[in-house]
Write an enzyme that holds these catalytic residues in place. Sequence first.
Site, PDB file in Angstrom:
ATOM      1  N   ASP A  60       0.844  -1.182   0.000  1.00  0.00           N
ATOM      2  CA  ASP A  60       0.000   0.000   0.000  1.00  0.00           C
ATOM      3  C   ASP A  60       0.891   1.247   0.000  1.00  0.00           C
ATOM      4  O   ASP A  60       1.859   1.336   0.754  1.00  0.00           O
ATOM      5  CB  ASP A  60      -0.879  -0.020   1.256  1.00  0.00           C
ATOM      6  CG  ASP A  60      -1.834   1.149   1.331  1.00  0.00           C
ATOM      7  OD1 ASP A  60      -2.699   1.255   0.449  1.00  0.00           O
ATOM      8  OD2 ASP A  60      -1.701   1.959   2.263  1.00  0.00           O
TER       9      ASP A  60
ATOM     10  N   GLU B 276       1.579   0.306  -4.892  1.00  0.00           N
ATOM     11  CA  GLU B 276       1.122   1.608  -5.365  1.00  0.00           C
ATOM     12  C   GLU B 276       2.308   2.572  -5.396  1.00  0.00           C
ATOM     13  O   GLU B 276       2.804   2.977  -4.343  1.00  0.00           O
ATOM     14  CB  GLU B 276       0.042   2.156  -4.431  1.00  0.00           C
ATOM     15  CG  GLU B 276      -1.243   1.368  -4.446  1.00  0.00           C
ATOM     16  CD  GLU B 276      -2.279   1.969  -3.524  1.00  0.00           C
ATOM     17  OE1 GLU B 276      -3.370   2.336  -3.995  1.00  0.00           O
ATOM     18  OE2 GLU B 276      -1.987   2.097  -2.314  1.00  0.00           O
TER      19      GLU B 276
END
Length: 873
Positions: free
Chosen positions: A478, A515
């Site tokens: 993340d 990400e």
Amino acid sequence: MNGPLRRTVAAVAMVLCAAALPATPSATAAPAPAPADAQAQWIDRNTVIWKGAEHTAAQLESGAHGIRIRLTPGTLTPAERAAYPHLATYPAFTVDPRDRGLARTALRDRLLATQRRADGQRTTTGVQIPGVLDDLYGARARHAALGPVFHHGRPTLSVWAPTARTVALELDGRTVPMRREDATGIWRVQGTRDWAGKPYRYLVTVWAPTVGKTVTNKVTDPYSTALTADSARSLVTDLDDPKLAPAGWSQLTKPAAVPLRRARIQELQIRDFSVEDRTSHHPGQYLALTDRRSDGMRHLASLARSGTSYVHLLPAFDFATTPERRADQEHPGCDLASYAPDSDSQQDCVGKSAARDAYNWGYDPLHYTVPEGAYASDPEGPARTVEFRRMVQGLNGAGLRTVMDVVYNHTAASGQDPHSVLDRIVPGYYQRLLDDGGVATSTCCSGTAPEHTMMGKLVVDSVVTWAREYKVDGFRFDLMGHHPKANILAVRKALDALTPRKDGVDGKSIVLYGEGWNFGEAANDARFVQATQQNMAGTGIATFSDRARDAVRGGSPFDGDPGIQGFASGLYTDPNSSAGNGSRTEQRARLLHYQDLIKIGLTGNLADYTFTDTTGRRVKGSQLDYNGAPAGYAAAPGDALAYADAHDNETLYDALAYKLPRRTGAADRSRMQVLALATAALSQGPALSQAGSDLLRSKSLDRNSFDSGDWFNALHWNCADGNGFGRGLPPAADNKDKWPYAEPLLADPALRPGCAAISDTSAAYRDLLRIHTTEPAFGLATTARVQSALSFPLSGKDETPGVITMRLGSLVVVFNATPDRQDQTVRDLAGERYALHPVQAHGADRTTRTASYARSSGTFSVPARTAAVFRRG
């Protein structure tokens, strides 16, 4: 991302965190200091940097010890400038060599920087200490084993707490002193065999800057291997204990490893998967993924047979906001099914119990290396370890490898908050601090600092534990752009060292992606070289590519007007009434540019891939514009991950509901869904889809369902239960601005698809997966091979708006997003033998079966809203 979009992402993330984490009372009544109270930074044993200070003599003062450390004006060395680029312009001070031996003692009390200015005024500020802690302790502590470690049945417990005055162990109701290692800052205690399985906490006496006093924190172990319910205590647990190994664990046979560039990934939230599956014996639990005969597992197995290779699980480590005992979990106190499809009553009712219900995505980490208890049949004790392992077995048995979504970029809380673990052990170290001393929150919550030695170590150690002890096959990071590139590469190196003989797993087969967004206080490599999209190119670690995603859907996920169209939602070729689409001329130009973005996406988002764009120019992928940034950034297929939807933002079906003209029928919505999915499924490099997208999954237009409960999130495997559309207006907190657009859509029964549309979509998507899996041309390994094998023969000024024709080795793929049948003539192929690919020629979609090829002219004729694959021979 460029500036405006990046700022919007950060703003949305802040809203998410504020909603995700309910307010908790402070551990003390003392007021928190102002952020400006820590503008000095002690970056190593020799140097202090002080924002706003005069470049004259200063000193550090350490609390009750009466220590004074003299500072003289100095300059940064080249190495210090490289390590702290964001501080390079601030005044630097050199620690007096006579006082350097005082550092270890000074750091264990309140620390202030003071200076008498030229005007006679005395200036005082707090001091940030991560840099000097790394310098003094990091080199030795980074190789130490922390948490519970067993040797011949006897546990040793170790915690890094270099600034603590004392650390003791609270074990099973008694207090056991711990011994400090001065060289490492680690506190240890060796126990006896009967400690195994017992609950414990650390009692850490330490200066806490956020409350301005010395406190004794009762805190769980950051390196916990097991927990009691609701994370109240750590447990002295040996993960190698045979009692925690389900039958067959040591001989677990995994599906064959799939290279990342060929991976087809299904993103799944554990509770969503089964909580409303009436055929599951373990709704909402890890064990639901062992229920082979449930509707959900049957569907996953069918995807695996078609070519899906990985299931990506949303966070399944211990997180902060869900009560783990079922008796403590609240439920909506109303009959949700009784309200109208466009009512605001459902979201209101769900919202009243959201803070205490069983649902959360889990992006609020509490303990990074323990499975979440809410998904276990019993959250008390290590049963969750056994059940997580059984879940991995269940997925592997269905032909799927397992990816974990990991969230090391922030913690659930910081300071003295009860949900703060790391910051109550070494205050001010694990969190990333801004130049004025405040905790960075651009990630949504209290940001961590993986650039610091021991936080970086925690990331590596945690990932290795999941890989070795739980046999996880991949990790999705993340907000990976908030990590240093070096930290992610250290993870890769540590995994590569794992071997089947030594560790029971082949670490080199474990995939990594994340990400790579570029925003916040770390943006543009301000503090370190980030793990962002462009920086990770060539590493074999993929980043999500937003380029083709936006082109396929239209606009961006943060547009105020959700009706802005794209390639797969009718821009120019089937326009809706949205003013945001612009004039017909503007629509055509934007659509053609979107087609160029999608072409680069189909190559694997390669920076050096050269083609003719829709203006007639010969360009590289890196020369194509995406909101001011290069569209192509990958060095090889596998650097960029393609997707049309994921858990963030509206589902693909919901996005198309906003964007397609209202008159679009169910069958055509299904076709556009498949077409959008095809742009990722038939690309070079890895691709991901959200679970249920092949079933037209809807969240009733909710763009941020992290805390929206089962009502808006649950997957519906039985088409008779619908697809989730029309379950009321989505929660106001993140969606109210779109309610005027949403109400008429949710009220329209024509937008709630029936079984035919749902089953047709799924079958057509599985056909695409089969083609990808059986055709080697979709797995090219280098830019050179892609450049040689893949081309867009009709690209240029005369390209048909809404149609992309791709030649790939012996294949030709035509993406026809228009509402009309289209003929695409490739004159160079006249005389060649092509036919619709056997998978589609004998496949589920009768419309696609009508695609044809005229050998005499080299013309491929493709029906409306169809991705058709032709094969030579």
